[in-house]
Design a protein around this motif. Structure first.
Motif, PDB file in Angstrom:
ATOM      1  N   GLU A  66      -3.465  -5.591  -5.591  1.00 38.83           N
ATOM      2  CA  GLU A  66      -4.757  -5.378  -4.914  1.00 38.83           C
ATOM      3  C   GLU A  66      -5.645  -6.617  -5.020  1.00 38.83           C
ATOM      4  OE1 GLU A  66      -5.041  -3.134  -2.952  1.00 38.83           O
ATOM      5  OE2 GLU A  66      -3.917  -1.402  -3.625  1.00 38.83           O
ATOM      6  N   GLU A  94       0.851  -1.201   0.000  1.00 36.36           N
ATOM      7  CA  GLU A  94       0.000   0.000   0.000  1.00 36.36           C
ATOM      8  C   GLU A  94       0.891   1.257   0.000  1.00 36.36           C
ATOM      9  OE1 GLU A  94      -2.857  -0.647  -0.744  1.00 36.36           O
ATOM     10  OE2 GLU A  94      -3.857  -2.122   0.512  1.00 36.36           O
ATOM     11  N   HIS A 152      -4.571  -8.821  -2.343  1.00 38.37           N
ATOM     12  CA  HIS A 152      -5.037  -8.336  -1.027  1.00 38.37           C
ATOM     13  C   HIS A 152      -6.479  -8.800  -0.789  1.00 38.37           C
ATOM     14  CE1 HIS A 152      -2.207  -4.568  -1.395  1.00 38.37           C
ATOM     15  NE2 HIS A 152      -1.556  -5.703  -1.453  1.00 38.37           N
ATOM     16  N   ASP A 204     -10.402  -0.527  -3.483  1.00 40.63           N
ATOM     17  CA  ASP A 204      -9.061  -0.492  -4.067  1.00 40.63           C
ATOM     18  C   ASP A 204      -9.058  -1.180  -5.429  1.00 40.63           C
ATOM     19  OD1 ASP A 204      -7.119   0.875  -2.761  1.00 40.63           O
ATOM     20  OD2 ASP A 204      -6.328  -0.804  -1.629  1.00 40.63           O
ATOM     21  N   GLU A 264     -10.518  -2.897   0.494  1.00 42.69           N
ATOM     22  CA  GLU A 264      -9.853  -3.630  -0.588  1.00 42.69           C
ATOM     23  C   GLU A 264     -10.763  -3.768  -1.816  1.00 42.69           C
ATOM     24  OE1 GLU A 264      -6.889  -3.952  -0.764  1.00 42.69           O
ATOM     25  OE2 GLU A 264      -5.961  -4.321   1.162  1.00 42.69           O
TER      26      GLU A 264
HETATM   27 FE   FE2 Z   1      -4.981  -3.091  -0.953  1.00 45.36          FE
END
Ligand code: FE2
Ligand code: FE2
Length: 244
Positions: free
Chosen positions: A225, A135, A228, A195, A192
């Motif tokens: 991402e 990040e 994530h 994101d 997320e």
């Molecule tokens: Fe992220």
């Protein structure tokens, strides 16, 4: 200390069961018939007032003058197509604010891990540290992108302003000392998800703006991402005893 499962306890927020205050709540509802609201009218007036005020106010801030207008000679800025540099810079500013919040959120999650401990199938410290560093890299990449375009990375653009407000609920949940690691992960899921969607948009916007180098950088960020999001979904499933 609760770690994963919520506890059964003396929750008296409901009014519909005998365990709470069913009789008193019935009386309260009866009273609404006896004492109707004073003002005339209904929710249509609220809608009218909203529309009236919306016509009077200005928008949420503005984007600083785009670099092309300032005659910046940098190659990247020159390539930035004239049609909508403001939108691109607005969205770069938005991601920058969001990624910076992401770093702080993962820092807070590390504290949560220290306070509540790990659970089976949940994140380990190294997982959180790894995502935190990604990040941070994303934040730095955006800062650099804005600088290369001759824009000010410290300017709060309209989308950055709105996204900070949106993220404030997520941050508040995670910073609340009472929330467990598992509860915090559910807030993290929202972050997320956003994101992922927003990096996808940013890749397209960079492509449209003729910023090929940024397209590559942003695609790498999008890939990170995606990882994530997969991680967070797995951790939440484990916290709920579901197979993911
Ligand atoms: Fe992220
Ligand atoms: Fe991110």
């Amino acid at each position: 200390m609760a770690t994963i499962r919520p506890e059964i306890g003396p929750n008296r927020t409901g009014i519909a069961s005998d365990a709470t205050s069913k009789k008193l709540s019935e009386e309260m509802v009866e009273a609404t018939q006896e004492f109707p609201p004073n003002p005339d009218g209904d929710e249509r007036y609220i809608a009218e007032v909203r529309a009236e005020i919306a016509r009077e106010v200005d928008g949420v801030g503005s984007v600083p003058p785009p670099p092309t207008l300032k005659g910046i000679a940098k190659a990247a800025a020159q390539k930035l197509r004239a049609e909508s540099p403001a939108l691109f810079i607005d969205k770069l500013g938005e991601r920058l604010v969001f990624e910076r919040s992401g770093v702080r959120v993962y820092e807070a999650l590390l504290s949560k891990l220290d306070a509540y401990g790990e659970f089976d199938g949940g994140p380990e410290r190294a997982d959180l540290v790894h995502i935190l560093s990604e990040e941070y890299e994303h934040y730095r990449a955006l800062e650099e992108a804005l600088e290369d375009l001759g824009a000010d990375p410290t300017a709060l653009t309209p989308s950055a302003n709105l996204t900070a407000t949106m993220a404030s609920g997520i941050v508040a949940v995670i910073l609340d000392a009472r929330t467990t690691l598992a509860q915090s992960l559910e807030a993290l899921l929202l972050l997320e998800l956003a994101d992922n969607d927003c990096w996808e948009s940013l890749v397209e916007l960079a492509r449209g703006a003729g910023q090929d180098r940024l397209v590559e950088t942003f695609e790498r960020a999008l890939q990170a991402e995606r990882d994530h999001l997969l991680n967070v979904r797995e951790w939440i499933a484990a916290a709920q005893g579901r197979a993911n």
